[in-house]
Design a protein around this motif. Structure first.
Motif, PDB file in Angstrom:
ATOM      1  N   ASN A   3       1.034  -1.240  -0.405  1.00  0.00           N
ATOM      2  CA  ASN A   3       0.044  -0.175  -0.071  1.00  0.00           C
ATOM      3  C   ASN A   3       1.022   1.440  -0.135  1.00  0.00           C
ATOM      4  O   ASN A   3       1.403   1.168   0.969  1.00  0.00           O
ATOM      5  CB  ASN A   3      -0.833  -0.281   1.366  1.00  0.00           C
ATOM      6  N   SER A   5       0.347   4.448  -0.663  1.00  0.00           N
ATOM      7  CA  SER A   5      -0.092   5.518  -0.547  1.00  0.00           C
ATOM      8  C   SER A   5       0.160   5.362   1.869  1.00  0.00           C
ATOM      9  O   SER A   5       0.450   6.579   2.222  1.00  0.00           O
ATOM     10  CB  SER A   5      -1.819   5.633  -0.164  1.00  0.00           C
ATOM     11  N   TYR A   8       4.648   6.071   1.784  1.00  0.00           N
ATOM     12  CA  TYR A   8       4.286   7.229   1.928  1.00  0.00           C
ATOM     13  C   TYR A   8       3.791   8.407   3.496  1.00  0.00           C
ATOM     14  O   TYR A   8       4.221   8.772   3.251  1.00  0.00           O
ATOM     15  CB  TYR A   8       3.369   8.084   1.030  1.00  0.00           C
ATOM     16  N   GLU A   9       2.632   8.081   3.406  1.00  0.00           N
ATOM     17  CA  GLU A   9       1.726   8.824   4.759  1.00  0.00           C
ATOM     18  C   GLU A   9       2.976   8.245   6.238  1.00  0.00           C
ATOM     19  O   GLU A   9       3.515   9.516   6.722  1.00  0.00           O
ATOM     20  CB  GLU A   9       0.734   8.495   4.728  1.00  0.00           C
ATOM     21  N   SER A  69      -1.650  12.788  -0.153  1.00  0.00           N
ATOM     22  CA  SER A  69      -2.123  11.707   0.160  1.00  0.00           C
ATOM     23  C   SER A  69      -3.341  11.473   0.940  1.00  0.00           C
ATOM     24  O   SER A  69      -3.721  10.881   0.674  1.00  0.00           O
ATOM     25  CB  SER A  69      -0.350  11.138   0.659  1.00  0.00           C
ATOM     26  N   LEU A  72      -5.538  11.632  -1.553  1.00  0.00           N
ATOM     27  CA  LEU A  72      -6.380  11.179  -2.567  1.00  0.00           C
ATOM     28  C   LEU A  72      -5.651  11.227  -4.215  1.00  0.00           C
ATOM     29  O   LEU A  72      -6.737  11.373  -5.127  1.00  0.00           O
ATOM     30  CB  LEU A  72      -6.750   9.445  -3.130  1.00  0.00           C
ATOM     31  N   SER A  74      -3.322  14.043  -6.771  1.00  0.00           N
ATOM     32  CA  SER A  74      -2.267  14.038  -7.477  1.00  0.00           C
ATOM     33  C   SER A  74      -1.319  14.449  -7.613  1.00  0.00           C
ATOM     34  O   SER A  74      -0.434  15.017  -7.416  1.00  0.00           O
ATOM     35  CB  SER A  74      -2.148  12.700  -8.958  1.00  0.00           C
ATOM     36  N   PHE A 126       2.640   5.541  -5.487  1.00  0.00           N
ATOM     37  CA  PHE A 126       1.758   6.495  -5.277  1.00  0.00           C
ATOM     38  C   PHE A 126       1.190   7.268  -6.524  1.00  0.00           C
ATOM     39  O   PHE A 126       0.132   6.967  -6.448  1.00  0.00           O
ATOM     40  CB  PHE A 126       1.967   6.751  -4.089  1.00  0.00           C
ATOM     41  N   ILE A 130      -2.014   5.518  -8.554  1.00  0.00           N
ATOM     42  CA  ILE A 130      -4.133   7.265  -8.265  1.00  0.00           C
ATOM     43  C   ILE A 130      -4.519   7.384 -10.027  1.00  0.00           C
ATOM     44  O   ILE A 130      -5.565   7.967 -10.117  1.00  0.00           O
ATOM     45  CB  ILE A 130      -3.613   8.370  -7.455  1.00  0.00           C
TER      46      ILE A 130
END
Length: 137
Positions: A3, A5, A8-9, A69, A72, A74, A126, A130
């Protein structure tokens, strides 16, 4: 599948704390070097300005990356990816080209660059996930 996202978070969250410590230590070390070592005043001012620019760029990069992020979206993540370049260049200056470099600065800058490269990888991953069209399987 990872995952991207979430990863990255987590990296952005970690970076927000690490960068605060990094900036405070760089400012403290800069003051220490200015007081105790012979330092050209023009170089000292340039390095302080570069640290201030890094503070602004990295803060903006972390805020935009987290906002994009979580929502969602970009566009903020793309801006965050583009802001990684000047941020990494500033950290590279502190890592390699600074007038006087302490070992502690080598270690802190290396960790910061590693964190930025890892964030860049997961940000691009990510963005790939997305921006692809949805599959309805």
């Amino acid at each position: 599948m990872v995952n991207s996202s979430l990863t990255y978070e987590i990296l952005l969250y970690l970076n927000s704390f690490y960068f605060g410590m990094f900036a405070a230590c760089e400012a403290g070390i800069g003051i220490l070097k200015a007081v105790n070592l012979p330092y050209p005043s023009a170089t000292l001012g340039a390095e302080a300005g570069l640290l201030l620019a890094l503070l602004i760029i990295e803060s903006l990069r972390c805020v935009l990356g987290r906002r994009g992020s979580l929502a969602l979206h970009s566009v903020p993540v793309c801006i965050s990816v583009f802001l990684t370049i000047p941020s990494a260049l500033c950290v590279t200056y502190f890592f390699l080209f600074q007038t006087r470099i302490l070992r502690l600065e080598y270690i802190m800058c290396a960790i910061m660059l590693l964190l930025q490269v890892t964030e860049l990888f997961y940000a691009l991953l990510f963005l790939c996930t997305i921006c692809r069209p949805p599959s309805y399987d």
